[in-house]
Design an enzyme around this catalytic site. Structure first.
Site, PDB file in Angstrom:
ATOM      1  N   GLU A  70      52.823  20.212  18.089  1.00  0.00           N
ATOM      2  CA  GLU A  70      51.536  20.791  17.591  1.00  0.00           C
ATOM      3  C   GLU A  70      51.879  21.199  16.275  1.00  0.00           C
ATOM      4  OE1 GLU A  70      50.002  22.629  21.484  1.00  0.00           O
ATOM      5  OE2 GLU A  70      50.123  23.785  19.979  1.00  0.00           O
ATOM      6  N   ASP A 111      44.979  34.020  16.038  1.00  0.00           N
ATOM      7  CA  ASP A 111      46.347  34.107  15.966  1.00  0.00           C
ATOM      8  C   ASP A 111      46.950  35.453  15.587  1.00  0.00           C
ATOM      9  OD1 ASP A 111      47.367  31.389  16.297  1.00  0.00           O
ATOM     10  OD2 ASP A 111      46.088  31.088  14.614  1.00  0.00           O
ATOM     11  N   TYR A 135      44.882  22.395  27.528  1.00  0.00           N
ATOM     12  CA  TYR A 135      45.697  23.460  27.167  1.00  0.00           C
ATOM     13  C   TYR A 135      45.369  24.706  27.764  1.00  0.00           C
ATOM     14  CZ  TYR A 135      48.446  26.402  23.485  1.00  0.00           C
ATOM     15  OH  TYR A 135      49.200  27.151  23.045  1.00  0.00           O
TER      16      TYR A 135
END
Lengths: 401, 277
Positions: free
Chosen positions: B50, B61, B176
């Site tokens: 990734e 994040d 995911y």
């Protein structure tokens, strides 16, 4: 064909090409729950009753519509009215929305409140309603804004909120919003995010607008009572745009009413130091919605600049982006310097210290009102009081407090 | 079209083990070092890569990847240069899948149609766009799939039965599973809950499921490898790069390779010990 400017957003939260729901998957179920809870609350007379009761008895609404007689004489043109949101409890329009959202939080069973703040007005309003309802509250605020707005920081702390300084990025409103989103995604099970402006993922732009529309509904009744007719123009400052959309929305379908949203032009639109996302930005996606953003050619977000911490944001609410694109509202700039002059003039001539945010709206009026006829009715949203800004003004004038 | 992602998961199944998915931020700490790190990953044991696309405002994040984004941007990275990185990587490796992961705005600014075509031509296999949920699929999911790219969706602990169809519908390549509600680099999910979630996702989506968020050590990687088809490690690698860059290290690719080898050994040990048991 478009038969109303007041019908948006569509069922997916879009205002034309703008708005939408651009959030991490973790937040999507909650965003959908929030939308369902809001739809139900809007139909529920008990919710509406509680909202209106708090606006009346806690906030002190309706706020006055005030004829700015000496300013009108001074400028020698249009008749100028101020919608006095500065007279609300906590000193700005922000409280209207916070009351609505905390009632939604309670309805959804959420037990913890978070918010972002720029100037500190939304932080103070959020801390206030959290104290009023006994809920723990965390406010994210850019470290740079904490410096600029020390009195509001202390106010939030007195109200029992925890103020968390945000040191990432430009350390202003956009970074505070990033950090609030990070908190929310981590504590999604019990936390309600009270967004302070008519932006973010659907349904926030819609519900913030609806809660703030009390401004325009009152103003409409009040000007009809005072002058027997609708105003010719409405003027409001636009950062994220909640005070402006609150004033404009109830008038959008009245074709005789012109509307002007005043963006912060900072050091000037020809510099890179401004916060005018419509005049100087391009469409993009940030903080959950598609709207006009200050960004570079690679889609990286630029740092906004305004003397007013509340306008120091590189985006704008999606409904404004749409109203701009269809031409219903004109978006015009005012610089830092013009806003400071307007702040000083209003203080001296009217005995009202305006927030630097709405001093931008006033700056536009100062520029344009003299050329308008004496029967032109101009109604401005005086969205907050300026006590919080006296430190900034003192610095500028070289005065040590 | 060649489908490197499907081929890789087929091969992993034949080997009877989970894959190691490594995340690095493209252009971190600079373009040349980033290219060298990328080139070193497959030999060190990365099965899928990734590649993070830096953005000024990475709202999902944690601090490690935020800082990596800012380092890479300060060093002048752009989406165009990232596609160049992938093209160069493909000159020597035509098998390891590369998935670009990031936020929508840089893609929007590039131009969606031009981007998906250029990405496919450069050798990108799939996209993860963190802030585009299924509700806005028309923006990038639809054009990406039309251009022959996989569009990988995220599922989270908040993905309940009601939400599941939206998440798996039109997902491709793999799913995911974000094992905790939170930002990258924080806590990791509890094994029983993660295992159950993976089973639900596999049943609903009929796709391989990789699990990420908070996995930092070979032991954690091994534990997750027992539950899923792939294990994602991101912030741990990105933190190593950040620390090495701060101290002026010149052997960053070798340090990353050493860490990835350890993680790969953890992942590979998991299934074989299960077979032994």
């Amino acid at each position: 064909m478009l038969n109303s400017y007041r019908a948006g957003p569509d069922e997916r939260g879009h205002f034309g090409a703008f708005g939408g729901r651009y959030v991490a998957e973790t937040l999507m179920p909650l965003i959908l729950d929030l939308e369902a809870a809001y739809r139900a609350a809007r139909q529920d007379p008990a919710f509406q009753g509680e909202f209106e009761g708090l606006l009346r008895h806690f906030v002190g609404r309706p706020s006055a519509l005030y004829y700015a007689e000496r300013l009108t004489e001074h400028l020698g043109g249009a008749r100028i009215y101020f919608k006095r949101e500065d007279l609300n409890h906590t000193g700005a329009h922000k409280i209207n929305n916070c009351i609505g959202q905390i009632l939604l939080a309670r309805r959804m069973g959420k037990t913890r409140i978070i918010a972002e703040t720029g100037a500190g007005q939304h932080g103070v309003a959020t801390a206030t309603v959290a104290a009023r309802f006994g809920l723990p509250c965390v406010i994210y605020m850019g470290a740079r804004d904490i410096e600029r707005q020390a009195p509001n920081v202390f106010r939030m702390k007195l109200l029992g909120a925890e103020v968390r300084p945000v040191t990432s990025g430009s350390q202003t409103l956009k970074d505070a919003m990033n950090e609030a989103l990070r908190d929310w995604v981590t504590n999604v099970h019990d936390t309600f995010y009270i967004i302070g402006t008519a932006a973010g993922p659907h349904p926030y732009p819609e519900l913030v607008r609806d809660f703030q529309s009390v401004i325009g509904r009152e103003a409409r009744e009040q000007i009809l009572a005072a002058e027997g007719r609708l105003p010719d123009s409405l003027v409001a400052a636009v950062g994220g745009g909640s005070n402006a959309i609150g004033l404009f929305h109830p008038f959008l379908d009245d074709p005789s009413v012109q509307m002007f949203g005043v963006e912060a032009a900072g050091h000037g639109l020809d510099t890179e130091q401004h916060a005018a996302s419509l005049a100087g930005g391009t469409p993009g996606v940030l903080h959950g919605n598609k709207t006009y953003l200050l960004q570079d050619a690679d889609g990286q977000i630029s740092e906004a600049h305004s003397i007013s911490a509340g306008l120091d944001y590189p985006g704008i609410g999606p409904e404004h982006a749409w109203l701009h694109s269809v031409g219903r509202v004109s978006y015009v700039p005012a610089t830092d310097q013009e806003a400071v002059s307007a702040f000083q003039l209003c203080t001296r001539v009217e005995g009202i210290i305006p927030a630097l945010e709405c001093a931008h709206a006033l700056a536009y009026i100062i520029r344009t009102a003299p050329a308008l006829s004496r029967d032109h009715l101009c109604l401005m949203n005086l969205s907050g009081r300026g006590d919080k800004d006296i430190g900034t003004i003192a610095d500028l004038l070289g005065v040590k407090l | 079209m060649s489908d490197r992602i499907a081929a890789r998961f087929t091969a992993l199944k034949e080997e009877g083990r989970a894959g190691l998915v490594t995340f690095i931020t493209a252009g971190d700490p600079d373009l040349a070092t980033s290219a060298a790190i990328l080139a070193a990953l497959p030999a060190a044991g990365a099965d899928i890569i990734e590649l993070g696309v830096p953005f000024t405002d990475p709202m999902a994040d944690g601090p490690a990847i935020q800082e990596a984004n800012l380092r890479a941007l300060a060093a002048g990275i752009s989406l165009r240069k990232i596609l160049g990185l992938v093209r160069d990587f493909r000159a020597t490796d035509d098998a390891t899948p590369i998935v670009l992961m990031g936020y929508f705005n840089p893609i929007h600014a590039y131009g969606v149609d031009a981007f998906v075509a250029d990405a496919r031509a450069a050798g990108v296999d799939g996209l993860i766009v963190v802030d585009v949920p299924p509700e806005e699929d028309i923006e990038i999911g639809v054009p990406a799939r039309a251009a022959g790219l996989h569009f990988v969706r995220l599922a989270t602990p908040t993905t309940d039965e009601k939400r599941m169809p939206a998440v798996v519908n039109a997902a491709s390549g793999f799913l995911y599973y974000v094992s905790v509600a939170g930002i990258t680099g924080g806590a990791t999910g509890e094994a029983t809950a993660v295992g159950a979630a993976v089973e639900r996702l596999k049943a609903a989506g009929n796709l391989p499921v990789v699990v990420g968020f908070g996995i930092k050590t070979p032991e954690q990687a091994a534990a997750t490898a027992r539950l899923a088809d792939g294990v994602v490690v991101g912030s741990a690698i990105v933190s190593l790069i950040g620390e090495a860059a701060r101290t002026g290290a010149t052997d960053i690719p070798a340090r990353v390779a050493a860490m990835v080898s350890g993680l790969a050994a953890g992942v590979r040990s998991a299934r074989s010990s299960e077979v032994a048991a």
